[in-house]
Design an enzyme around this catalytic site. Structure first.
Site, PDB file in Angstrom:
ATOM      1  N   TRP A 100      -8.988   5.963   0.414  1.00  0.00           N
ATOM      2  CA  TRP A 100      -9.566   6.761  -0.684  1.00  0.00           C
ATOM      3  C   TRP A 100      -8.592   6.168  -2.247  1.00  0.00           C
ATOM      4  O   TRP A 100      -7.645   5.641  -1.888  1.00  0.00           O
ATOM      5  CB  TRP A 100      -9.401   8.094  -0.947  1.00  0.00           C
ATOM      6  CG  TRP A 100      -8.328   8.969  -0.374  1.00  0.00           C
ATOM      7  CD1 TRP A 100      -7.365   9.388  -1.254  1.00  0.00           C
ATOM      8  CD2 TRP A 100      -7.772   9.381   1.024  1.00  0.00           C
ATOM      9  NE1 TRP A 100      -6.322   9.814  -0.366  1.00  0.00           N
ATOM     10  CE2 TRP A 100      -6.660   9.966   0.836  1.00  0.00           C
ATOM     11  CE3 TRP A 100      -8.533   9.210   2.372  1.00  0.00           C
ATOM     12  CZ2 TRP A 100      -5.952  10.338   2.136  1.00  0.00           C
ATOM     13  CZ3 TRP A 100      -7.991   9.996   3.168  1.00  0.00           C
ATOM     14  CH2 TRP A 100      -6.602  10.619   3.096  1.00  0.00           C
ATOM     15  N   GLU A 140      -5.541   3.777 -10.018  1.00  0.00           N
ATOM     16  CA  GLU A 140      -6.100   2.659  -9.791  1.00  0.00           C
ATOM     17  C   GLU A 140      -7.500   2.416 -10.990  1.00  0.00           C
ATOM     18  O   GLU A 140      -8.001   1.140 -11.521  1.00  0.00           O
ATOM     19  CB  GLU A 140      -6.710   2.305  -8.430  1.00  0.00           C
ATOM     20  CG  GLU A 140      -5.810   2.393  -7.518  1.00  0.00           C
ATOM     21  CD  GLU A 140      -6.437   2.437  -6.071  1.00  0.00           C
ATOM     22  OE1 GLU A 140      -6.439   3.248  -5.364  1.00  0.00           O
ATOM     23  OE2 GLU A 140      -6.856   1.111  -5.717  1.00  0.00           O
ATOM     24  N   ARG A 196      -0.256   4.270   3.135  1.00  0.00           N
ATOM     25  CA  ARG A 196      -0.010   3.638   4.659  1.00  0.00           C
ATOM     26  C   ARG A 196       0.623   4.668   5.592  1.00  0.00           C
ATOM     27  O   ARG A 196       0.728   4.534   6.935  1.00  0.00           O
ATOM     28  CB  ARG A 196       0.512   2.347   4.744  1.00  0.00           C
ATOM     29  CG  ARG A 196       2.037   2.133   4.412  1.00  0.00           C
ATOM     30  CD  ARG A 196       1.686   0.683   4.051  1.00  0.00           C
ATOM     31  NE  ARG A 196       2.950   0.382   3.042  1.00  0.00           N
ATOM     32  CZ  ARG A 196       3.968  -0.158   3.238  1.00  0.00           C
ATOM     33  NH1 ARG A 196       4.467  -0.449   4.661  1.00  0.00           N
ATOM     34  NH2 ARG A 196       4.752  -0.436   2.197  1.00  0.00           N
ATOM     35  N   CYS A 224       0.875  -1.291   0.054  1.00  0.00           N
ATOM     36  CA  CYS A 224      -0.033   0.217   0.064  1.00  0.00           C
ATOM     37  C   CYS A 224       0.960   1.365   0.040  1.00  0.00           C
ATOM     38  O   CYS A 224       1.825   1.474   0.984  1.00  0.00           O
ATOM     39  CB  CYS A 224      -1.023  -0.059   1.267  1.00  0.00           C
ATOM     40  SG  CYS A 224      -2.069   1.498   1.330  1.00  0.00           S
TER      41      CYS A 224
END
Ligand code: ARG
Length: 414
Positions: free
Chosen positions: A252, A257, A75, A72
């Site tokens: 979010w 993506e 993070r 991620c």
């Protein structure tokens, strides 16, 4: 690996977790507090084979698991994760209620709130017992993919299997088009409830953005859109060795993506040829880089449209720079940051972000993290089969190898 978590492993994992928590100044755990709690946990494990997290442990645990999620890029915000404790929700209506609250809190008028809702844990020594709560959907919001008689798919090809399953279970969508949100597949005690067509009943929980382009007015005619909140609902959260098989969480979106994967991949919405046509590109040869140009314009449209709608969205440059800063600050403080290079790099313009130029330590922290797991249906089936044969399933509930090998992309850019 053994399906049963041994008491020793559980003790070790709970201790490792508790000391990570004690190192976080926000909780102000003194050595005394640590010792007292650690003794308590050991006693509870001895007596019951498991232990119960306090509210604070649940909150820190879910946040720490995020910080440990190697794939991620977002993070660095791990401390801002809000935690809803739904461990006592057992009935379908209570689960739907908790998930509805999740949708509302996460939405926050477009200023998306990172949030996790945590349902009851699995007993680490009684793995043949049904999971109290599971969700069959990969995400709380995802578009259906209807297989047509000519073999093509209307909607998201990634959802074909779940869509068919929901239809088989009695789902009757009012309309069929490319962006129909799937109903929820909720499981309690290893039994699936009828499809919960939640967004048909509560459209206020669904927020979507229609895509427009800052320079090409014709772009709107492509009639593309995407939903605002990515909420993964199929992964297991593990805190200090305790598995929460149902713990949907959202952050979010990062624009890529949607713009470089969901809408662009050939086996997803595959819209690059249409985008190219819309902006007048010659698609006769890949060598003029029409795909690359279409990708950039599609990604601009995604960012532009979310900005225009006032909905939180990251871009790969911004998130890349923030994550790089996080890595540096943590290194200075002597705190390890592990990571997975192939995921931390965005699917477009990798070398223009700092992640490309960095090596990451890929070790996975096992005691507190988010893990892939087999689906609610597969787990229920395995347990029922096992119960019949009087044996235990051989698969590990959260399989580290699988975690590395799986090509799917719940976090980051896919
Ligand atoms: N990549 C997934 C999707 O496009 C969502 C994964 C989670 N992403 C996030 N930004 N929290 O739907």
């Amino acid at each position: 690996m053994n399906f049963q978590t041994s008491a020793t492993t559980l003790r070790q994992q709970s201790k490792a977790f508790l000391s990570d928590m004690a190192n976080d100044p926000r909780w102000a755990l003194t050595d005394m507090d640590f010792q007292t709690r650690w003794t308590e946990i050991q006693k509870e494990i001895e007596a019951t084979g498991t232990y119960t997290h306090s509210e604070k442990e649940l909150t820190f645990g879910a946040q720490w698991a995020w910080r440990n999620s190697n794939r991620c890029i977002g993070r660095h915000m791990w401390r801002s994760l809000k935690v809803h404790d739904a461990r006592s929700a057992q009935e379908n209506k209570d689960i739907v209620h908790a998930l509805g609250q999740h949708m509302e809190t996460a939405w926050n008028d477009g200023q998306i709130q990172s949030l996790i809702t945590i349902f009851a844990p699995r007993h680490p020594r009684r793995l043949m017992e049904p999971d109290p709560v599971r969700i069959g959907n990969g995400q709380l919001i995802r578009y259906a993919g209807f297989k047509q008689s000519d073999g093509s798919v209307q909607g998201d090809p990634a959802s074909v299997a779940l869509t068919q399953h929901m239809l088989d279970q009695g789902w009757r969508p009012e309309n069929r088009h490319a962006f129909v949100p799937l109903p929820w597949s909720i499981w309690t005690e290893d039994e699936e409830h009828p499809p919960e067509d939640v967004f048909a009943k509560c459209p206020q929980w669904l927020h979507e953005v229609e895509l427009t382009h800052p320079e090409w007015p014709g772009f709107a005619e492509l009639a593309l859109k995407w939903y605002a909140i990515p909420a993964i609902s199929e992964m297991a959260l593990v805190i200090g060795g305790i598995t929460y098989p149902c713990a949907p969480f959202n952050g979010w979106y990062m624009g890529t993506e949607i713009g470089a994967r969901n809408l662009a991949d050939e086996d997803r919405y595959n819209v690059l040829p249409a985008v190219a046509k819309c902006i007048g590109l010659d698609t006769s040869s890949p060598r003029n880089l029409w795909k690359d140009r279409a990708l950039v314009e599609l990604n601009r449209a995604v960012l532009h449209s979310f900005d225009d709608a006032g909905i939180t969205m990251g871009d790969h440059h911004e998130l890349g720079a923030q994550f790089e800063k996080f890595c540096k600050v943590e290194a200075r403080g002597g705190r390890a940051v592990t990571g997975d290079w192939s995921w931390l790099n965005p699917p477009i313009s990798g070398p223009s972000t700092p992640q490309f130029h960095r090596a990451f330590d890929g070790r996975v922290s096992p005691h507190t993290n988010y893990f892939y797991q087999s689906s609610a249906a597969e787990d229920a089936k395995a347990r029922k089969r096992g119960a019949k044969n009087g044996s235990t399933p051989s698969a590990d509930p959260y399989d580290l190898e699988h975690h590395h090998a799986t090509p799917r992309c719940p976090f980051g850019h896919g």
